[in-house]
Design a protein around this motif. Structure first.
Motif, PDB file in Angstrom:
ATOM      1  N   PRO A 119       0.830  -1.213   0.000  1.00 34.19           N
ATOM      2  CA  PRO A 119       0.000   0.000   0.000  1.00 34.19           C
ATOM      3  C   PRO A 119       0.858   1.254   0.000  1.00 34.19           C
ATOM      4  O   PRO A 119       1.938   1.284   0.573  1.00 34.19           O
ATOM      5  CB  PRO A 119      -0.793  -0.125   1.309  1.00 34.19           C
ATOM      6  CG  PRO A 119       0.045  -0.999   2.182  1.00 34.19           C
ATOM      7  CD  PRO A 119       0.718  -1.970   1.251  1.00 34.19           C
ATOM      8  N   VAL A 120       0.370   2.264  -0.683  1.00 33.71           N
ATOM      9  CA  VAL A 120       1.054   3.552  -0.711  1.00 33.71           C
ATOM     10  C   VAL A 120       0.513   4.403   0.428  1.00 33.71           C
ATOM     11  O   VAL A 120      -0.679   4.681   0.494  1.00 33.71           O
ATOM     12  CB  VAL A 120       0.824   4.267  -2.051  1.00 33.71           C
ATOM     13  CG1 VAL A 120       1.448   5.644  -2.025  1.00 33.71           C
ATOM     14  CG2 VAL A 120       1.406   3.426  -3.193  1.00 33.71           C
ATOM     15  N   VAL A 121       1.378   4.777   1.308  1.00 34.90           N
ATOM     16  CA  VAL A 121       0.974   5.550   2.481  1.00 34.90           C
ATOM     17  C   VAL A 121       1.316   7.002   2.240  1.00 34.90           C
ATOM     18  O   VAL A 121       2.493   7.354   2.097  1.00 34.90           O
ATOM     19  CB  VAL A 121       1.683   5.039   3.750  1.00 34.90           C
ATOM     20  CG1 VAL A 121       1.216   5.822   4.959  1.00 34.90           C
ATOM     21  CG2 VAL A 121       1.420   3.556   3.932  1.00 34.90           C
ATOM     22  N   THR A 122       0.307   7.829   2.137  1.00 32.95           N
ATOM     23  CA  THR A 122       0.543   9.247   1.872  1.00 32.95           C
ATOM     24  C   THR A 122       0.839   9.992   3.158  1.00 32.95           C
ATOM     25  O   THR A 122       0.222   9.758   4.189  1.00 32.95           O
ATOM     26  CB  THR A 122      -0.691   9.873   1.214  1.00 32.95           C
ATOM     27  OG1 THR A 122      -1.819   9.692   2.071  1.00 32.95           O
ATOM     28  CG2 THR A 122      -0.971   9.213  -0.124  1.00 32.95           C
TER      29      THR A 122
ATOM     30  N   TYR B  37      10.295   0.899   1.811  1.00 39.06           N
ATOM     31  CA  TYR B  37       9.729   0.199   0.655  1.00 39.06           C
ATOM     32  C   TYR B  37       9.687   1.059  -0.612  1.00 39.06           C
ATOM     33  O   TYR B  37       9.103   0.646  -1.620  1.00 39.06           O
ATOM     34  CB  TYR B  37       8.327  -0.305   0.987  1.00 39.06           C
ATOM     35  CG  TYR B  37       8.340  -1.429   1.992  1.00 39.06           C
ATOM     36  CD1 TYR B  37       8.924  -2.658   1.685  1.00 39.06           C
ATOM     37  CD2 TYR B  37       7.795  -1.258   3.258  1.00 39.06           C
ATOM     38  CE1 TYR B  37       8.955  -3.687   2.613  1.00 39.06           C
ATOM     39  CE2 TYR B  37       7.823  -2.290   4.192  1.00 39.06           C
ATOM     40  CZ  TYR B  37       8.396  -3.497   3.863  1.00 39.06           C
ATOM     41  OH  TYR B  37       8.419  -4.521   4.785  1.00 39.06           O
ATOM     42  N   GLY B  38      10.296   2.231  -0.576  1.00 41.68           N
ATOM     43  CA  GLY B  38      10.366   3.066  -1.778  1.00 41.68           C
ATOM     44  C   GLY B  38       9.018   3.587  -2.233  1.00 41.68           C
ATOM     45  O   GLY B  38       8.689   3.541  -3.416  1.00 41.68           O
ATOM     46  N   LEU B  39       8.231   4.103  -1.307  1.00 45.53           N
ATOM     47  CA  LEU B  39       6.893   4.592  -1.623  1.00 45.53           C
ATOM     48  C   LEU B  39       6.835   6.115  -1.536  1.00 45.53           C
ATOM     49  O   LEU B  39       7.691   6.753  -0.935  1.00 45.53           O
ATOM     50  CB  LEU B  39       5.866   3.979  -0.660  1.00 45.53           C
ATOM     51  CG  LEU B  39       5.819   2.454  -0.596  1.00 45.53           C
ATOM     52  CD1 LEU B  39       4.863   1.999   0.497  1.00 45.53           C
ATOM     53  CD2 LEU B  39       5.399   1.877  -1.939  1.00 45.53           C
ATOM     54  N   CYS B  40       5.795   6.675  -2.133  1.00 42.23           N
ATOM     55  CA  CYS B  40       5.498   8.112  -2.045  1.00 42.23           C
ATOM     56  C   CYS B  40       6.720   8.982  -2.339  1.00 42.23           C
ATOM     57  O   CYS B  40       7.282   8.914  -3.409  1.00 42.23           O
ATOM     58  CB  CYS B  40       4.880   8.431  -0.690  1.00 42.23           C
ATOM     59  SG  CYS B  40       3.285   7.629  -0.446  1.00 42.23           S
ATOM     60  N   GLU B  41       7.146   9.756  -1.351  1.00 34.58           N
ATOM     61  CA  GLU B  41       8.231  10.696  -1.587  1.00 34.58           C
ATOM     62  C   GLU B  41       9.570  10.004  -1.848  1.00 34.58           C
ATOM     63  O   GLU B  41      10.533  10.643  -2.286  1.00 34.58           O
ATOM     64  CB  GLU B  41       8.370  11.662  -0.392  1.00 34.58           C
ATOM     65  CG  GLU B  41       8.873  11.007   0.885  1.00 34.58           C
ATOM     66  CD  GLU B  41       7.754  10.427   1.734  1.00 34.58           C
ATOM     67  OE1 GLU B  41       7.937  10.348   2.960  1.00 34.58           O
ATOM     68  OE2 GLU B  41       6.714  10.054   1.177  1.00 34.58           O
ATOM     69  N   PHE B  42       9.650   8.690  -1.607  1.00 32.23           N
ATOM     70  CA  PHE B  42      10.891   7.942  -1.834  1.00 32.23           C
ATOM     71  C   PHE B  42      10.792   7.051  -3.066  1.00 32.23           C
ATOM     72  O   PHE B  42      11.665   6.218  -3.295  1.00 32.23           O
ATOM     73  CB  PHE B  42      11.223   7.088  -0.604  1.00 32.23           C
ATOM     74  CG  PHE B  42      11.436   7.881   0.648  1.00 32.23           C
ATOM     75  CD1 PHE B  42      12.663   8.462   0.923  1.00 32.23           C
ATOM     76  CD2 PHE B  42      10.396   8.085   1.545  1.00 32.23           C
ATOM     77  CE1 PHE B  42      12.855   9.213   2.085  1.00 32.23           C
ATOM     78  CE2 PHE B  42      10.576   8.827   2.706  1.00 32.23           C
ATOM     79  CZ  PHE B  42      11.815   9.402   2.969  1.00 32.23           C
ATOM     80  N   ARG B  43       9.747   7.231  -3.857  1.00 33.01           N
ATOM     81  CA  ARG B  43       9.535   6.356  -5.004  1.00 33.01           C
ATOM     82  C   ARG B  43      10.665   6.450  -6.025  1.00 33.01           C
ATOM     83  O   ARG B  43      11.013   5.476  -6.687  1.00 33.01           O
ATOM     84  CB  ARG B  43       8.199   6.704  -5.678  1.00 33.01           C
ATOM     85  CG  ARG B  43       7.794   5.730  -6.776  1.00 33.01           C
ATOM     86  CD  ARG B  43       6.480   6.151  -7.398  1.00 33.01           C
ATOM     87  NE  ARG B  43       5.416   6.098  -6.433  1.00 33.01           N
ATOM     88  CZ  ARG B  43       4.733   4.985  -6.137  1.00 33.01           C
ATOM     89  NH1 ARG B  43       5.038   3.859  -6.743  1.00 33.01           N
ATOM     90  NH2 ARG B  43       3.755   5.013  -5.255  1.00 33.01           N
ATOM     91  N   ASP B  44      11.239   7.652  -6.169  1.00 31.34           N
ATOM     92  CA  ASP B  44      12.279   7.857  -7.175  1.00 31.34           C
ATOM     93  C   ASP B  44      13.685   7.594  -6.645  1.00 31.34           C
ATOM     94  O   ASP B  44      14.657   7.687  -7.406  1.00 31.34           O
ATOM     95  CB  ASP B  44      12.203   9.291  -7.714  1.00 31.34           C
ATOM     96  CG  ASP B  44      10.889   9.559  -8.434  1.00 31.34           C
ATOM     97  OD1 ASP B  44      10.327   8.611  -8.999  1.00 31.34           O
ATOM     98  OD2 ASP B  44      10.431  10.726  -8.413  1.00 31.34           O
ATOM     99  N   SER B  45      13.812   7.293  -5.368  1.00 35.16           N
ATOM    100  CA  SER B  45      15.143   7.069  -4.800  1.00 35.16           C
ATOM    101  C   SER B  45      15.760   5.789  -5.335  1.00 35.16           C
ATOM    102  O   SER B  45      16.872   5.785  -5.868  1.00 35.16           O
ATOM    103  CB  SER B  45      15.047   6.996  -3.273  1.00 35.16           C
ATOM    104  OG  SER B  45      14.589   8.233  -2.762  1.00 35.16           O
TER     105      SER B  45
END
Length: 230
Positions: A91-94, A132-140
């Motif tokens: 799940p994507v946690v905003t 898990y590389g989600l939300c603000e860390f998706r592009d890391s």
């Protein structure tokens, strides 16, 4: 009968012009036969028309059934598309978390990327999202720290100083506690509900400190007290 016919014909011809004689008079029985034929043709037309009407009704019914089935199929297809699972299974946690750390991806695929932990985490969501590389860390890095750890093991953080390694181990144990509690405790229906409740403690009681939150988890029985590797 033929003689009678000839006699009648002769009489009609002698008395008046053949052009003035009626068909029935000149040719007895022909009129009745023509009428019978006309009636038969009319019946045939009626039968054919009724048959055509029946065929058209049959075709219309089947076309209606076909379009209904096709419409239902399109609706089901649309529902399937709308209900399709996201590519990312987690799940994507905003959250309005801090900006992601600098990440450098080496051109050499055998070399691990350089990923840094945040100096401070403003929320528990930020820890989870970076892991898990989600939300603000998706592009890391695709899949986040979990994917890097799975692919490279300790190699990607082997040059870290002890302080960073200790913080990493704490974050790793916190993530482990989240997943363990989520799997075993029915009080939490989703990771969002768990993060929402635990984040209040993280921000409030623990003052957004990873070390303080680890202590709180141990006090609540959510984390094992044995020394973790890292």
């Amino acid at each position: 009968e033929f003689k009678s016919f000839c006699s009648t014909m002769g009489s009609e011809v002698q008395e008046s012009s053949p052009l003035d004689s009626s068909l029935e008079t000149v040719l007895p029985g022909v009129h009745d036969r023509l009428e019978a034929t006309r009636n038969e043709v009319s019946e045939i037309k009626t039968t054919v028309k009724k048959g055509n009407d029946d065929v058209m009704e049959y075709i219309l019914q089947h076309f209606q059934f076909f379009y209904q089935r096709m419409g239902m199929g399109l609706v089901q297809m649309g529902q399937a598309v709308m209900g399709q699972e996201e590519e990312n299974s987690r799940p994507v946690v905003t959250t309005a978390a801090a900006p992601p750390p600098n990440t450098t991806t080496n051109n050499n695929q055998n070399e691990p990327p350089k990923v840094e932990l945040l100096v401070e985490y403003g929320s528990l969501h930020a820890i989870y999202n970076q892991w898990y590389g989600l939300c603000e860390f998706r592009d890391s890095f695709p899949g986040g720290i979990a994917a890097i750890e799975s692919k490279y093991g300790k190699k990607w953080r082997s040059n870290w100083e002890q302080r960073k390694k200790k913080k990493f181990s704490r974050c790793q144990r916190i993530i482990g506690a989240m997943e363990r509690v989520l799997a075993q405790d029915s009080a939490y229906s989703s990771i969002e509900s768990l993060l929402s409740e635990w984040n209040e403690k993280f921000v409030g009681v623990c003052r957004s400190k990873v070390s303080n939150f680890e202590v709180w988890l141990k006090e609540q029985g959510f984390m094992e007290t044995q020394k973790a590797r890292g």
